[in-house]
Enzyme design. Structure first.
Site, short mmCIF file in Angstrom:
data_model
loop_
_atom_site.label_atom_id
_atom_site.label_comp_id
_atom_site.label_asym_id
_atom_site.label_seq_id
_atom_site.Cartn_x
_atom_site.Cartn_y
_atom_site.Cartn_z
CG ASP A 183 -9.32 0.62 5.08
OD1 ASP A 183 -9.13 0.13 3.95
OD2 ASP A 183 -8.65 0.32 6.09
CD GLN B 225 -3.61 -4.24 6.58
OE1 GLN B 225 -3.75 -3.18 5.98
NE2 GLN B 225 -3.95 -5.39 6.05
CE LYS C 81 -3.87 -2.34 2.22
NZ LYS C 81 -4.63 -2.67 3.43
N1 GUN Z 1 -6.96 -6.30 6.23
C1 GUN Z 1 -7.23 -7.00 5.10
N2 GUN Z 1 -7.73 -6.18 4.16
C2 GUN Z 1 -7.76 -4.94 4.70
C3 GUN Z 1 -8.16 -3.67 4.21
O1 GUN Z 1 -8.61 -3.50 3.07
N3 GUN Z 1 -8.02 -2.64 5.06
C4 GUN Z 1 -7.54 -2.80 6.32
N4 GUN Z 1 -7.46 -1.72 7.10
N5 GUN Z 1 -7.16 -3.95 6.81
C5 GUN Z 1 -7.27 -5.02 5.99
#
Ligand code: GUN
Length: 286
Positions: free
Chosen positions: A122, A99, A55
């Site tokens: 998100d 995350q 990311k």
């Molecule tokens: N864990 C797995 N996928 C995601 C996501 O898209 N965002 C976040 N914050 N955590 C995740």
């Protein structure tokens, strides 16, 4: 009659969309504002470490500012809430991503609710979910948003079509159903307690599989010509990455299909960049 489905290439579409993000980012920078994303990782979950690195790298590649904050698994909930509060008040940060999963001693819901909805790239905050539900501006969760972009890329008109979503998570299934509904599809949401999944999927013009289990959707469950989007990320017996859909079989029946890897996966990060840029543009406009 056997056909071979057209592949909806998530890497190629991502490349296009990220070029657009990079161009809009340059324009914003020329006005003195650099979009910024903060990614917060608590603990040492190996899969999460890979995701957050990807990311941050994607942001930097598109010209955005991005910081990765890594904390020990022993970080307290109060300490994490204090970091979120500091990021809410940091003008160089337009998007905040914590995350998931978080260590068990931290209440993930409480942490997500602490993120300012204006920085919730998100789209997990209750305010974001509510905005999607009532059709107001807000941030859409990245994975279903990416699926919508994939349908758009093939010029698919959802009006009057029957879309079947398999999975009802807050992150994919539920927001996916709302987005499809907003585009005038008739939507069925199937899940682990659905009595006859095949009877549902056989009626579908569009199927989104988002369960996290291999071979949830096989060729005998798909109407010829249907469009199939595979959100799954699983490993097969040989340890190879695979989705929820039996790709070899279903691609003989569907008109369009997304592969794993190289389908929905790259689109998720792309839509995170889009949301972060959008957050910065809104901050600039306000
Ligand atoms: N864990 C797995 N996928 C995601 C996501 O898209 N965002 C976040 N914050 N955590 C995740």
């Amino acid at each position: 009659m056997r056909t071979t489905a057209k592949i909806i290439d998530g890497n190629a579409l991502s490349k296009q969309l990220r070029e657009d993000v990079a161009a809009r980012t340059s324009a914003l920078k020329a006005r003195g504002l650099t979009p910024g994303l903060a990614v917060v990782l608590v603990g040492d979950n190996p899969a999460s470490q890979v995701y957050v690195r990807n990311k941050v790298k994607a942001c930097l590649d598109a010209g955005l500012h991005s910081v990765l904050e890594k904390y020990e698994a022993t970080m307290t909930e109060a300490e994490l809430l204090a970091r979120v509060d500091a990021l809410n008040n940091d003008p160089s940060i337009h998007g905040i991503l914590v995350q998931l999963p978080l260590p068990a001693h931290i209440d993930a819901h409480k942490v997500i609710e602490a993120i300012s909805p204006a920085k919730d790239v998100d789209g997990f905050h209750v305010a974001s979910a509510g905005a999607l539900m009532v059709g107001q501006p807000g941030f859409w969760p990245c994975t279903p948003y990416g699926c919508m972009k994939m349908l758009e890329s093939i010029g698919y008109d959802l009006r009057g079509k029957h879309a079947v979503v398999i999975g009802r998570s807050n992150i994919v299934g539920k927001p996916m159903a709302l987005m499809l509904l907003q585009k005038n599809a008739t939507v069925t949401v199937c899940h682990s307690a659905t009595a006859n999944l095949k009877a549902m999927t056989l009626q579908a013009d569009v199927i989104v599989a988002a369960v996290g289990k291999r071979n949830v959707l096989t060729a005998d469950m798909v109407k010829p010509g249907a469009v199939v989007l595979d959100v799954g990320m699983n490993r097969d017996d040989a340890g190879k990455l695979c989705g929820d859909v039996d790709f070899a079989g279903v691609s003989q029946v569907a008109s369009h299909i997304t592969p794993v890897p190289g389908g929905v996966g790259p689109m998720t990060i792309t839509m995170l960049l889009v949301n972060t840029l959008e957050a910065a543009e809104r901050a600039c406009a306000s």
